[in-house]
Design an enzyme around this catalytic site. Structure first.
Site, PDB file in Angstrom:
ATOM      1  N   ASP A   1      16.407  77.602  -1.977  1.00  0.00           N
ATOM      2  CA  ASP A   1      17.140  76.727  -2.894  1.00  0.00           C
ATOM      3  C   ASP A   1      16.505  76.700  -4.277  1.00  0.00           C
ATOM      4  OD1 ASP A   1      19.013  74.858  -3.715  1.00  0.00           O
ATOM      5  OD2 ASP A   1      17.959  73.149  -2.826  1.00  0.00           O
TER       6      ASP A   1
ATOM      7  N   ASP B   1      25.865  70.796  -4.996  1.00  0.00           N
ATOM      8  CA  ASP B   1      25.873  69.989  -3.775  1.00  0.00           C
ATOM      9  C   ASP B   1      27.206  69.267  -3.616  1.00  0.00           C
ATOM     10  OD1 ASP B   1      23.292  70.789  -3.476  1.00  0.00           O
ATOM     11  OD2 ASP B   1      22.388  68.862  -3.951  1.00  0.00           O
TER      12      ASP B   1
END
Length: 672
Positions: free
Chosen positions: A422, A472
């Site tokens: 990430d 997200d």
């Protein structure tokens, strides 16, 4: 007479004074946006912050600084329930001076479907526009920022000095989500039924683990004919394990038997260079507990996956997100777990014993988004001192010393099966970790996150098994729409071994943006959510605590015919074929020659400012699906996938009713 008049005047004066005093003593409430739990109201993407811009800098519009207000990024949607208890709303609005200068911004205040304020098209450097609107009688209010879709990156916008004036004793509330949680999928039969994916890929010489997923009354006994040399099946659990040294394609006949009967299925095992031949399906802990994740919660989730029966429908991965990382130790200086995760190898073994797989999180940066040690350091020994931890936002970059190989070897030694990597994705970091995982001696699904640039889609296809196509996800229709319903252009790059990823499922209880709460998606929207993810062959990763699943959410996640669409071996994502009168039709070819078709009532979402909000009067739509417009000529046998119910043979068209933001999910088989 004069005395009577004077007495009357005195009485009126007393009454007036009494009323004035009463009004003066009952002061109106001033509800500043930055004093509310504003993150819990936000339905935009990404999140929202108070008293700074979305990048963490000062609120600044047109050269003017502001100490009060909120900062947003991208399309911002803020709904409020006022119930007629608001008096007014005031604010200044504009793009922040640190925003993307290429973007164009427009601000709206909408009350009960009426536009109360509409800004001009604004650019960085414009002076703030002032808002002062009367909210008398308004039941529902929406604050909206629209941004030019071509330039969403760093699209910071500000609402400064923003506040509601409310009647005494009242505050803005959340829009209620009171939709009926209707259950469509019938319960599983007592008879055995194998629900596993029909194909599974593994690398020659690496450890092999595959659990046969099957519903039906236990005890159940499993056999597997024609297994390649090196593999064995546990007859009681259906877990196939071992190691295959020779490449090849092995058609294996699986059999499941209980006291009610038996069933067989073909599993095609492909031993070669490609893993993740179907999208990963499992659970991720971030939207459940974020930084509060620990070993006990992970193991509880794994056991709940089994006790709730999800594993019988193919749910496999138990993925730990950010916040497990500790310090680098040992001769290899590999990253070790922190104190919340003692006995990491034992935890992995316990998860594998259940027939499940373990995932972890890392980043090539010095520090992760949550402020834990990453995959690089500015120190040769990989140390992560307090000076870095306390200033973590400053260390979101790849350090001088990198540890991809050491970390990949350690993951393989623990038995890790999935890596979420990430950061703000770059090709070189992704390729280095890809190579490290390839040499680790274990099959580890490589998932890169987040917001992979579309311009490099062909590169991600070669580099990763899974790549996040956006930021997200949040539990809102706005976020779901932008995360999934805009993925048509990505479809050509997905297929066996490499999948688009729109982030976790936002069903059940989630912590996106605020404390734990039930998803803000309506039941109709949740059916659409699981349907579009399955049609697009996206990874299905549950984002809520598994042990908290209610009957509706469990039913939503255990429809084997829906999961079969996601796990189809052909691996061709659905394409948007028709968009007509607020309805989208997505069509996905299946390996057996049939088609999976989703009819979605988007109700013109995104076409008008009002469409971003739920006003409480939404209605279903009647829709006639013209097969020829989807290139599906002739007669077709239709099956309602959510109800698992045959509907008959239809020629040329099919008429149905679709709920607002809901779906009718069909399987179409040629009938002549």
């Amino acid at each position: 007479m004069k005395r009577k008049i004077n007495a009357l005047r005195i009485m009126l004066l007393v009454v007036a004074c009494t009323l004035w005093c009463a009004v003066g003593s009952a002061q109106n409430n001033i509800a500043r946006l930055d004093a509310l739990d504003i993150k819990s109201f936000s339905e935009g993407i990404p999140g929202i912050v108070t008293k700074t811009n979305a990048g963490g800098g000062p609120l600044k519009i047109g050269g003017h600084y502001f100490s009060s207000g909120i900062g947003t990024n991208g399309v911002s949607v803020l709904p409020f329930l006022l119930d007629g208890d608001a008096i007014s709303f005031t604010a200044g609005v504009g793009p922040d001076d640190e925003a993307n200068p290429l973007s164009t911004y427009k601000f709206y205040v909408i009350g009960d479907k009426k536009i109360l304020f509409e800004s001009k098209d604004m650019k960085v450097g414009d002076q703030p526009e002032k808002i002062q609107v009367n909210l008398s009688g308004i039941q529902r209010l929406g604050l909206l920022v629209m941004v030019d879709a071509a330039n969403l990156s760093r699209s910071y916008s500000d609402w400064v000095d923003a506040a509601f004036v409310m009647k005494p004793g009242y505050m803005p509330e959340h829009i209620p989500n009171t939709g009926e949680k209707y259950i469509l999928t019938p319960a599983s039969s007592a008879l055995p039924k194998i629900n596993s994916a029909k194909v599974f890929g593994a690398t020659a010489g690496n450890p092999f683990l595959f659990a046969v997923a099957a519903t039906g009354v236990r005890p159940m006994y499993f056999t597997a004919s024609n297994l390649p040399q090196g593999l064995n099946i546990d007859s009681a659990t259906g877990i196939i394990s071992g190691k295959v040294n020779n490449k090849g394609i092995y058609p294996v006949v699986l059999k499941a038997k209980n006291k009610w009967g038996e069933t067989t299925n073909i599993l095609k095992i492909k031993i070669g260079d490609t893993i993740a031949l179907t999208p990963p399906i499992g659970w991720n802990g971030w939207n459940s507990w974020a930084r509060e994740i620990d070993k006990d919660k992970v193991l509880a989730s794994a056991h709940a996956m089994v006790s709730k029966g999800l594993h019988n429908h193919g749910w496999t991965y138990i993925n730990i997100d950010d916040a497990w990382q500790g310090r680098r130790e040992g001769s290899d200086k590999a990253l070790q777990p922190n104190e919340k995760f003692p006995g990491f190898k034992d935890m992995a073994d316990s998860i594998h014993a259940l027939g499940l797989k373990l995932g972890v999180y890392s980043t090539p940066w010095i520090t992760s988004y949550a402020g834990y040690a990453g995959g690089s350091s500015n120190f040769e020994d990989g140390s992560y001192p307090d000076s870095v931890r306390d200033n973590k936002r400053q260390y979101r970059y790849t350090g001088k010393y990198r540890f991809e190989n050491a970390d990949a070897r350690q993951m393989a030694a623990w038995g890790v099966d999935y890596l979420k990597y990430d950061w703000r994705i770059d090709v070189q970091s992704a390729q280095r970790m890809q190579e490290a995982l390839r040499k680790s001696g274990r099959d580890i699904v490589f998932s890169i996150s987040n917001s992979a640039p579309f311009d490099s889609a062909a590169t991600w296809k070669k580099t990763a098994n899974v790549w996040r196509t956006g930021p997200d996800i949040r539990d809102s229709w706005t976020s779901l729409y932008y995360s999934a319903f805009l993925l048509d252009k990505w479809a050509p790059y997905a297929g066996p071994g490499h999948w688009n990823d729109a982030d976790m499922l936002i069903v059940g209880n989630v912590t996106t943006g605020s404390k734990m709460h039930p998803t803000r998606l309506t039941p109709d929207e949740q059916y659409s959510h699981v349907s579009i993810f399955s049609l697009l062959n996206l990874p299905l990763l549950i984002g809520c605590p598994i042990d908290q699943l209610d009957a509706f959410t469990l039913n939503l996640l255990t429809n084997d015919e829906v999961i079969e669409i996601d796990q189809d071996p052909l691996g061709k994502p659905a394409r948007l074929i028709i968009e007509d009168k607020g309805v989208q039709v997505w069509v996905k070819p299946m390996e057996d020659g049939s088609y999976a078709v989703g009819l979605f009532n988007l109700a013109g979402f995104g076409k008008t400012p009002q469409s971003f909000f739920r006003w409480g009067d939404e209605k279903p739509v009647s829709y006639q699906f013209d097969f020829s417009k989807a290139g599906l000529l002739g007669k077709w046998k239709l099956r309602n996938v959510w109800k698992q119910q045959d509907m008959g043979i239809f020629s040329n068209q099919f008429k149905t009713v679709i709920p607002h933001h809901g779906v009718v999910l069909l399987r179409m088989y040629k009938a002549g």
